[in-house]
Design a protein around this motif. Structure first.
Motif, PDB file in Angstrom:
ATOM      1  N   SER A  76      39.124  49.603  40.273  1.00 14.11           N
ATOM      2  CA  SER A  76      37.742  49.318  39.868  1.00 14.11           C
ATOM      3  C   SER A  76      36.838  50.518  40.128  1.00 14.11           C
ATOM      4  O   SER A  76      35.941  50.815  39.320  1.00 14.11           O
ATOM      5  N   ILE A  89      35.614  46.004  33.823  1.00 10.06           N
ATOM      6  CA  ILE A  89      36.127  46.201  35.182  1.00 10.06           C
ATOM      7  C   ILE A  89      36.497  44.859  35.800  1.00 10.06           C
ATOM      8  O   ILE A  89      37.563  44.710  36.413  1.00 10.06           O
ATOM      9  N   VAL A  93      40.224  43.608  37.090  1.00 13.87           N
ATOM     10  CA  VAL A  93      40.418  43.177  38.483  1.00 13.87           C
ATOM     11  C   VAL A  93      41.014  41.767  38.527  1.00 13.87           C
ATOM     12  O   VAL A  93      41.936  41.492  39.303  1.00 13.87           O
ATOM     13  N   LEU A 222      37.169  44.563  44.642  1.00 20.84           N
ATOM     14  CA  LEU A 222      36.031  44.943  43.796  1.00 20.84           C
ATOM     15  C   LEU A 222      34.754  45.035  44.622  1.00 20.84           C
ATOM     16  O   LEU A 222      33.974  45.986  44.485  1.00 20.84           O
TER      17      LEU A 222
END
Length: 318
Positions: A76, A89, A93, A222
């Motif tokens: 990320s 993103i 993830v 993240l």
């Protein structure tokens, strides 16, 4: 009158004691900045603790959460450094977390590998992938502000991290306490063969539990990347022990089928406060795991004694 088990009250007692001790040992404990630090640390801990709760309740274990966290974190961060969109993103993830969890679940259910060994292998593989992805060092640079705002922003005047924790715990509570899947989680942990007799698809339940654990671990990665603004391949080291500690302190049985998400919430607060207090007291970071280890031993001893008493009582009744 029904006797209240000490093990059920222990997490709350520990939390109250910590609040009293913290207020006495440090004037900084109840300051806004310190409480903010506790919340920041609690976000990742809460997510991996919730994921571990699902896995422990089915009688399994997931040692790969720290490595999955680290890999999701560096991926990320890399995408943010290249100014990719936040939704993209997030999707990547989520796929990383669900994918790793699915592999763990399939190893346990389809190939009948013991959860300890299956997730240990995943832990080693994902940690190696993390270092290979980054070349062994951190990924640094200037990430977009929108990426940092994932964790540092606020909504309705409340820090995003607090919202994430509340949403995660409420969702976990509703799943475990109000859904058929939640009942099946407890059924599998309480006795897999018995659960099969009642028509529970035990392999599917286990697979979903590991996927939930992987997903929450990846989301934790993240959050860490957004908070520190870099991709650190050493992120998440020993987080599997943090997750287990949270669950044990919160009264989640390592044997499966016993415990609830409220205990995990209290366990998260206890572990985060202990870590915060040790930092405020300037305790050497190398010595801090000793305190954590003692807490695990004492909590396990108390819970084991309560379980032993319960079994003796049942034998007498029979």
């Amino acid at each position: 009158m029904k006797k209240i088990e000490v093990s059920k009250l222990l997490p709350v007692i520990m939390l109250i004691v910590l609040i009293v001790i913290g207020s006495q040992l440090s004037e900084s404990f109840f300051t806004l900045s310190n409480l903010s630090n506790i919340v920041q640390y609690a976000v990742e801990s809460a997510f991996i603790g919730i994921g571990m709760t699902f896995v422990l309740l089915i009688g399994g274990i997931d040692l790969s959460v720290g490595s999955v966290l680290a890999f999701a974190s560096v991926v990320s961060a890399k995408m943010a450094l290249e100014s990719m969109s936040i939704p993209l993103i997030l999707i990547v993830v989520i796929l990383i977390g669900l994918g790793c969890g699915a592999v763990n679940g399939l190893l346990v259910t389809r190939f009948r590998i013991e959860p300890f060994m299956a997730t240990l292998a995943m832990m080693m593989i994902m940690r190696a992938c993390t270092f290979l992805f980054t070349g062994g060092g951190p990924l640094t640079g200037s990430v977009q502000d929108s990426f940092k705002q994932i964790i540092k922003g606020d909504f309705l005047g409340v820090q995003n991290g607090i919202w994430y924790v509340l949403i995660a715990f409420v969702a976990a509570f509703l799943i475990l306490d109000r859904t058929r899947f939640g009942r099946h989680i407890y059924a599998v942990g309480g006795g897999e063969e018995t659960a099969k007799l009642f028509g529970v698809q035990t392999d599917r339940v286990k697979l979903c539990a590991y996927m939930i654990s992987g997903l929450l671990a990846a989301l934790s990665g993240l959050f860490i990347a957004a908070r520190i603004g870099i991709g650190e391949p050493r992120s998440g080291q020993s987080y599997e022990m943090t997750a287990i500690t949270i669950c044990v302190v919160g009264g989640i049985s390592m044997l499966g089928g016993k415990g609830n998400i409220l205990g995990t919430f209290v366990g998260t607060m206890v572990v985060c406060m202990i870590s915060n207090l040790m930092n405020l007291m300037n305790i050497d970071t190398n010595a801090q795991p000793i305190v954590t280890g003692i807490i695990i031993l004492v909590t396990t001893l108390i819970v084991s004694r309560e379980v032993g008493k319960s079994r003796k009582h049942l034998v007498k009744e029979i």
